[in-house]
Design a protein around this motif. Structure first.
Motif, PDB file in Angstrom:
ATOM      1  N   TYR A  43       0.828  -1.203   0.000  1.00  0.00           N
ATOM      2  CA  TYR A  43       0.000   0.000   0.000  1.00  0.00           C
ATOM      3  C   TYR A  43       0.861   1.252   0.000  1.00  0.00           C
ATOM      4  O   TYR A  43       0.593   2.208  -0.775  1.00  0.00           O
ATOM      5  CB  TYR A  43      -0.919  -0.016   1.212  1.00  0.00           C
ATOM      6  CG  TYR A  43      -1.715   1.262   1.389  1.00  0.00           C
ATOM      7  CD1 TYR A  43      -2.820   1.535   0.591  1.00  0.00           C
ATOM      8  CD2 TYR A  43      -1.353   2.190   2.359  1.00  0.00           C
ATOM      9  CE1 TYR A  43      -3.542   2.710   0.745  1.00  0.00           C
ATOM     10  CE2 TYR A  43      -2.075   3.363   2.528  1.00  0.00           C
ATOM     11  CZ  TYR A  43      -3.165   3.618   1.722  1.00  0.00           C
ATOM     12  OH  TYR A  43      -3.875   4.788   1.880  1.00  0.00           O
ATOM     13  N   ILE A  44       1.902   1.258   0.823  1.00  0.00           N
ATOM     14  CA  ILE A  44       2.754   2.453   0.923  1.00  0.00           C
ATOM     15  C   ILE A  44       3.554   2.653  -0.364  1.00  0.00           C
ATOM     16  O   ILE A  44       3.755   3.791  -0.813  1.00  0.00           O
ATOM     17  CB  ILE A  44       3.688   2.320   2.138  1.00  0.00           C
ATOM     18  CG1 ILE A  44       2.856   2.359   3.427  1.00  0.00           C
ATOM     19  CG2 ILE A  44       4.731   3.429   2.168  1.00  0.00           C
ATOM     20  CD1 ILE A  44       3.640   2.005   4.661  1.00  0.00           C
ATOM     21  N   GLU A  45       4.018   1.549  -0.958  1.00  0.00           N
ATOM     22  CA  GLU A  45       4.738   1.668  -2.234  1.00  0.00           C
ATOM     23  C   GLU A  45       3.820   2.266  -3.304  1.00  0.00           C
ATOM     24  O   GLU A  45       4.271   3.075  -4.143  1.00  0.00           O
ATOM     25  CB  GLU A  45       5.253   0.299  -2.671  1.00  0.00           C
ATOM     26  CG  GLU A  45       6.451  -0.178  -1.870  1.00  0.00           C
ATOM     27  CD  GLU A  45       6.908  -1.559  -2.289  1.00  0.00           C
ATOM     28  OE1 GLU A  45       8.076  -1.903  -2.035  1.00  0.00           O
ATOM     29  OE2 GLU A  45       6.086  -2.326  -2.853  1.00  0.00           O
ATOM     30  N   GLY A  46       2.565   1.882  -3.286  1.00  0.00           N
ATOM     31  CA  GLY A  46       1.613   2.463  -4.239  1.00  0.00           C
ATOM     32  C   GLY A  46       1.433   3.959  -4.005  1.00  0.00           C
ATOM     33  O   GLY A  46       1.388   4.748  -4.966  1.00  0.00           O
ATOM     34  N   LYS A  62       9.408  -1.165   5.266  1.00  0.00           N
ATOM     35  CA  LYS A  62      10.210  -2.318   4.858  1.00  0.00           C
ATOM     36  C   LYS A  62      11.099  -2.828   5.999  1.00  0.00           C
ATOM     37  O   LYS A  62      11.328  -4.039   6.123  1.00  0.00           O
ATOM     38  CB  LYS A  62      11.061  -1.961   3.643  1.00  0.00           C
ATOM     39  CG  LYS A  62      10.263  -1.837   2.353  1.00  0.00           C
ATOM     40  CD  LYS A  62      11.164  -1.575   1.160  1.00  0.00           C
ATOM     41  CE  LYS A  62      10.370  -1.563  -0.140  1.00  0.00           C
ATOM     42  NZ  LYS A  62      11.238  -1.319  -1.328  1.00  0.00           N
ATOM     43  N   VAL A  63      11.605  -1.921   6.798  1.00  0.00           N
ATOM     44  CA  VAL A  63      12.428  -2.330   7.960  1.00  0.00           C
ATOM     45  C   VAL A  63      11.593  -3.166   8.914  1.00  0.00           C
ATOM     46  O   VAL A  63      12.046  -4.208   9.420  1.00  0.00           O
ATOM     47  CB  VAL A  63      12.995  -1.087   8.671  1.00  0.00           C
ATOM     48  CG1 VAL A  63      13.543  -1.472  10.057  1.00  0.00           C
ATOM     49  CG2 VAL A  63      14.094  -0.457   7.848  1.00  0.00           C
ATOM     50  N   THR A  66      11.025  -6.626   7.302  1.00  0.00           N
ATOM     51  CA  THR A  66      12.224  -7.471   7.363  1.00  0.00           C
ATOM     52  C   THR A  66      12.443  -8.003   8.768  1.00  0.00           C
ATOM     53  O   THR A  66      12.807  -9.176   8.957  1.00  0.00           O
ATOM     54  CB  THR A  66      13.458  -6.679   6.909  1.00  0.00           C
ATOM     55  OG1 THR A  66      13.249  -6.175   5.586  1.00  0.00           O
ATOM     56  CG2 THR A  66      14.702  -7.559   6.922  1.00  0.00           C
ATOM     57  N   SER A  67      12.226  -7.158   9.763  1.00  0.00           N
ATOM     58  CA  SER A  67      12.372  -7.589  11.160  1.00  0.00           C
ATOM     59  C   SER A  67      11.377  -8.690  11.503  1.00  0.00           C
ATOM     60  O   SER A  67      11.724  -9.678  12.168  1.00  0.00           O
ATOM     61  CB  SER A  67      12.172  -6.385  12.087  1.00  0.00           C
ATOM     62  OG  SER A  67      12.237  -6.775  13.445  1.00  0.00           O
ATOM     63  N   ALA A  68      10.132  -8.528  11.043  1.00  0.00           N
ATOM     64  CA  ALA A  68       9.101  -9.534  11.316  1.00  0.00           C
ATOM     65  C   ALA A  68       9.423 -10.846  10.602  1.00  0.00           C
ATOM     66  O   ALA A  68       9.219 -11.936  11.150  1.00  0.00           O
ATOM     67  CB  ALA A  68       7.733  -9.018  10.873  1.00  0.00           C
ATOM     68  N   GLU A  69       9.943 -10.760   9.365  1.00  0.00           N
ATOM     69  CA  GLU A  69      10.305 -11.975   8.632  1.00  0.00           C
ATOM     70  C   GLU A  69      11.470 -12.697   9.300  1.00  0.00           C
ATOM     71  O   GLU A  69      11.504 -13.935   9.346  1.00  0.00           O
ATOM     72  CB  GLU A  69      10.655 -11.617   7.186  1.00  0.00           C
ATOM     73  CG  GLU A  69       9.443 -11.207   6.354  1.00  0.00           C
ATOM     74  CD  GLU A  69       9.821 -10.739   4.964  1.00  0.00           C
ATOM     75  OE1 GLU A  69       8.971 -10.816   4.043  1.00  0.00           O
ATOM     76  OE2 GLU A  69      10.978 -10.282   4.794  1.00  0.00           O
TER      77      GLU A  69
END
Length: 307
Positions: A43-46, A62-63, A66-69
């Motif tokens: 959504y934010i990239e859009g 994105k940070v 990545t942390s959640a992944e």
């Protein structure tokens, strides 16, 4: 061939089961968090492409993703290690062993604590109390036998016509025309040894009784503590469930407000992170209650059925 683990293996297996239950819940939570953050990043990239937000907001999202992944990968690795441990403990090949998939949330569907339990039931079910009671009875029987050695022993038997009553050591009690012979044996020369046996038997009985009282009080204390623990953790779980429901609604509302421009990205992300933490706290509380319920079952000696 099926491998049956020994006592140590069973304890290891029980520990793995607990960890599996916990990590299953954490994996589910992590998957939900990652899915939510991926949706927000898209959504934010859009919005960034449309020129509505800056690159800073994209990077921030994105940070967090990545942390959640990374966190999800760590939990997944722990889960896989526990699965391999269960495979080894149950005699299966770790590389091909898998646990059956289940949609049921075991921790969320726990039985209630057993009601209507009585001290008499505790005495009948707990193996340690039953074993100690048997020891007390054995020593009591030995003590009674030792005391009985002091008493005269009578033996009566038919002698037929023309028999006589014979009493050892007392000629005045003999007589004719009796069908019975009565013999009396009195332990005159072993009296000292018998009294020593009585004293020793009495000491063993008293020791066994004291140990039984000690174990009984310990058992009652364990039952009381377990009941209180289950009640306390049940209340804690209820409160955390309510808190998680509130956090989930707050996170959903915050994301909607962010999409409509009423909240910033960092506020929306914090709301989702807070919901994830609340979910993990709820899982930990449920696991603690389940462990306490097992302790209560053990303290009661088993023998009850969940309804």
């Amino acid at each position: 061939m099926t491998h049956i683990p020994g006592n140590h293996g069973l304890l290891d297996l029980y520990g793995c089961d607990e960890a599996i239950l916990k990590d299953q819940g954490r994996l589910k939570t992590a998957d939900q968090t990652v899915a939510t953050l991926r949706r927000m990043v898209r959504y934010i990239e859009g919005r960034f492409k449309a020129g509505h937000v800056s690159g800073y907001e994209v990077n921030e999202a994105k940070v967090q993703l990545t942390s959640a992944e990374a966190k999800r990968a760590t939990i997944g690795a722990e889960y896989a290690a526990y699965v391999r441990s269960i495979a080894v403990l149950t005699g299966n090949v770790p590389q091909t062993f898998t646990l059956p998939e289940s949609s049921a949330d075991v921790l969320a569907r726990q039985p209630s604590a057993p009601g209507g339990q009585t001290p008499q039931g505790l005495l009948e079910r707990r193996p340690d109390l039953r074993a100690q009671a048997a020891q007390v009875n054995a020593y009591a029987a030995k003590f009674a036998s030792a005391k009985a050695d002091l008493l005269p022993r009578f033996t009566i038997s038919f002698m037929g016509q023309g028999g006589r009553i014979g009493v050892d050591g007392d000629r005045s009690l003999t007589g004719w025309a009796s069908l019975l012979s009565v013999g009396i044996q009195t332990p005159l020369f072993t009296n000292g040894r018998i009294k020593a046996n009585i004293k020793a038997a009495d000491a063993r009985l008293q020791t066994a009784l004291l140990e039984y009282d000690k174990r009984l009080l310990t058992a009652l204390g364990e039952v009381d503590s377990a009941y209180q623990g289950v009640e306390s953790l049940s209340r804690q779980t209820e409160l955390l469930q309510t808190a998680h429901n509130q956090a989930a609604r707050h996170a959903a509302d915050t994301e909607k407000m962010f999409r409509n421009g009423y909240k910033t990205l960092d506020v929306a992300l914090k709301a989702h992170i807070s919901e994830e933490q609340m979910q993990e706290n709820l899982i930990a509380a449920r696991l603690a209650r389940a462990q306490m319920l097992v302790s209560l079952y053990k303290a009661l000696g088993g023998g009850w059925s969940a309804k």
